[in-house]
Scaffold this motif. Structure first.
Motif, mmCIF file in Angstrom:
data_model
loop_
_atom_site.group_PDB
_atom_site.id
_atom_site.type_symbol
_atom_site.label_atom_id
_atom_site.label_comp_id
_atom_site.label_asym_id
_atom_site.label_seq_id
_atom_site.Cartn_x
_atom_site.Cartn_y
_atom_site.Cartn_z
ATOM 1 N N SER A 34 0.834 -1.103 -0.126
ATOM 2 C CA SER A 34 0.089 0.204 0.095
ATOM 3 C C SER A 34 0.796 1.472 -0.078
ATOM 4 O O SER A 34 1.618 1.458 0.911
ATOM 5 C CB SER A 34 -0.832 -0.014 1.387
ATOM 6 O OG SER A 34 -1.585 1.305 1.174
ATOM 7 N N SER A 65 0.278 11.299 0.067
ATOM 8 C CA SER A 65 -0.497 10.411 -0.542
ATOM 9 C C SER A 65 -1.736 11.103 -0.945
ATOM 10 O O SER A 65 -1.885 12.312 -1.013
ATOM 11 C CB SER A 65 -0.980 9.190 0.374
ATOM 12 O OG SER A 65 -1.574 9.770 1.279
ATOM 13 N N THR A 116 -4.669 10.350 -0.432
ATOM 14 C CA THR A 116 -5.645 10.494 0.251
ATOM 15 C C THR A 116 -5.340 11.086 1.831
ATOM 16 O O THR A 116 -4.369 10.378 2.392
ATOM 17 C CB THR A 116 -6.554 9.001 0.617
ATOM 18 O OG1 THR A 116 -6.861 8.340 -0.440
ATOM 19 C CG2 THR A 116 -7.383 9.148 1.731
ATOM 20 N N ASP A 127 -8.040 0.804 1.218
ATOM 21 C CA ASP A 127 -7.233 0.632 -0.028
ATOM 22 C C ASP A 127 -7.152 -1.024 -0.430
ATOM 23 O O ASP A 127 -7.094 -1.204 -1.742
ATOM 24 C CB ASP A 127 -5.865 1.447 0.072
ATOM 25 C CG ASP A 127 -4.934 1.004 -1.161
ATOM 26 O OD1 ASP A 127 -5.217 0.929 -2.447
ATOM 27 O OD2 ASP A 127 -3.731 0.865 -0.596
ATOM 28 N N ARG A 177 -8.443 -3.751 -3.279
ATOM 29 C CA ARG A 177 -7.403 -4.398 -4.443
ATOM 30 C C ARG A 177 -7.130 -5.822 -3.845
ATOM 31 O O ARG A 177 -6.058 -6.139 -3.968
ATOM 32 C CB ARG A 177 -6.302 -3.492 -4.594
ATOM 33 C CG ARG A 177 -6.346 -2.148 -5.231
ATOM 34 C CD ARG A 177 -5.217 -1.614 -5.559
ATOM 35 N NE ARG A 177 -4.472 -0.994 -4.391
ATOM 36 C CZ ARG A 177 -3.196 -1.159 -4.047
ATOM 37 N NH1 ARG A 177 -2.460 -1.971 -5.031
ATOM 38 N NH2 ARG A 177 -2.518 -0.768 -2.969
#
Length: 412
Positions: free
Chosen positions: A40, A51, A53, A68, A72
């Motif tokens: 991540s 990042s 976010t 996240d 995924r």
């Protein structure tokens, strides 16, 4: 009146079993971002605001990482098949996780018997886990191999179960189930979970690194367990096996559920004590009260603990699990103080909502008392009869077309 007395007795017995070990350690909260930074970007960012976010604090950052990774998850639980599968023979050892005198005596006696040759060597599947940690011993996967006798496999496809015992299980736990399944013509790999028995780092008395107040490490342990299960199926396929199932107890059921959600080859699933949200069990269960203490000392609430363990929660993958037909058994216990009853019933509620075809069985005991007489025999009957019938059904479905006469086929 009798019902109330029985419940009081059962809760008292269950509490005694969950409090008899004196080597549980309250460790401080560690977010463990470094355990997830290989996957991540949010975990890798030294400055969270670099990042996409923005996060205000460590809790918000960890919840963002959970979102996240869950989004995924195919990649997170993906892997490359190991290239070093091998079978090893050695004397089985106990690897106890408690320091009770009777357990230490049993461990010493087994070691003595191994030295004198009084016990036979056993066969173990070993390979390097596709998920690497900081502990080389943990990364060498270990699964005791129980191949079914060829005579019991005649006339049907080769079938195998992967068996995942409970958290802090010693190396002999669930071996009797493997022997039982062998009598049905079903081979078994009894898989040592991450940080358990021979995989446990020397610094530990218990398998604490599998579930702890280090959030990232606990998450990575689940990832490794799921990938190890899938890798075991790869090896079984290479040996000509066609039908696969998984049985998990307690923490093992969490790992087994997630593996089945991401691997369609697992057509038979037995969950022996199950729950929906990992964090709820950590917070409310008697067995994890020392971990809850660390979270409480840091000011976290139950709702927050549920959020930071979303990645390792069966609830996060419920729809994915439901997408592929399976034969499913769920066993829960009425007086469970480790997987509280309402969370086990929540599993059934979600299965019903998603129209998952399952069988539910109830034990009149608790979590730890499941391993006591007479309840262990009731549990064994539930598990054994389900596994037998499920694999028999798969075998019949596989062989039915071959048994069909040309006349019947033409008529159809």
């Amino acid at each position: 009146m009798l019902s109330k007395l029985y419940a009081k007795w059962m809760y008292s017995w269950e509490t005694a079993l969950t409090t008899r070990d004196t080597n549980r350690i309250v460790r401080p909260l560690e977010w463990g971002f470094d355990w997830l930074e290989d996957f991540s970007p949010l975990a890798r960012a030294a400055n969270p605001h670099l990042s996409d976010t923005p996060v205000a604090d460590d809790f918000a950052r960890m919840t963002a990482i959970n979102s996240d990774i869950v989004a995924r998850a195919d990649q997170f639980f993906g892997y490359q098949t190991p290239a070093d599968f091998r079978l090893e023979r050695r004397h089985p050892q106990l690897y106890p996780t408690n320091v009770r005198p009777e357990t230490l005596e049993e461990d010493a006696e087994l070691k003595r018997q191994a030295e004198t040759g009084e016990i036979e060597e056993a066969e173990f599947l070993r390979f390097t886990s596709p998920i690497r940690t900081r502990y080389p011993e943990n990364d060498q996967v270990n699964a005791r191999w129980y191949p079914a006798h060829p005579d019991t496999q005649k006339g049907k496809p080769k079938q195998a179960m992967i068996v995942m015992p409970q958290w802090n299980a010693d190396a002999f736990s669930h071996n009797a189930l493997c022997t039982l399944f062998n009598s049905f013509g079903i081979s078994c790999l009894r898989l040592s979970k991450p940080y358990h028995d021979v995989r446990r780092p020397a610094e530990l008395e218990r398998s604490d690194y599998a579930v702890s107040s280090n959030v990232g490490r606990t998450t990575e342990a689940c990832r490794q367990a799921v990938v190890d299960i899938r890798s075991c199926i790869d090896w079984l396929e290479s040996q000509g096996y066609e039908h696969f199932g998984v049985l998990g107890t307690s923490l093992g059921s969490c790992y087994a559920f997630i593996a089945a959600a991401f691997d369609q080859r697992l057509q038979v699933c037995a969950f022996n004590h199950a729950s929906t949200w990992f964090g709820d069990v950590v917070w409310a269960g008697q067995s994890t009260r020392h971990i809850r203490a660390a979270f409480e000392q840091s000011g976290l609430t139950q709702d927050q603990v549920r959020e930071i363990f979303s990645i390792v929660s069966p609830m996060s993958y419920m729809e994915r699990f439901a997408a592929t037909p399976k034969r499913v058994l769920v066993v829960h216990a009425t007086y469970d103080l480790t997987f509280p009853l309402k969370y086990s019933l929540d599993v059934l509620t979600n299965f019903d909502a998603l129209k998952i075809d399952y069988i539910s069985k109830v034990l009149p005991c608790g979590h730890y008392t499941t391993g006591e007489t007479p309840y262990k025999y009731i549990d064994g009957w539930y598990l054994g009869s389900f596994i037998y019938k499920s694999f028999k059904h798969l075998a019949q479905a596989k062989t039915a077309p071959a048994l069909e006469s040309p006349q019947t086929a033409k008529a159809r």
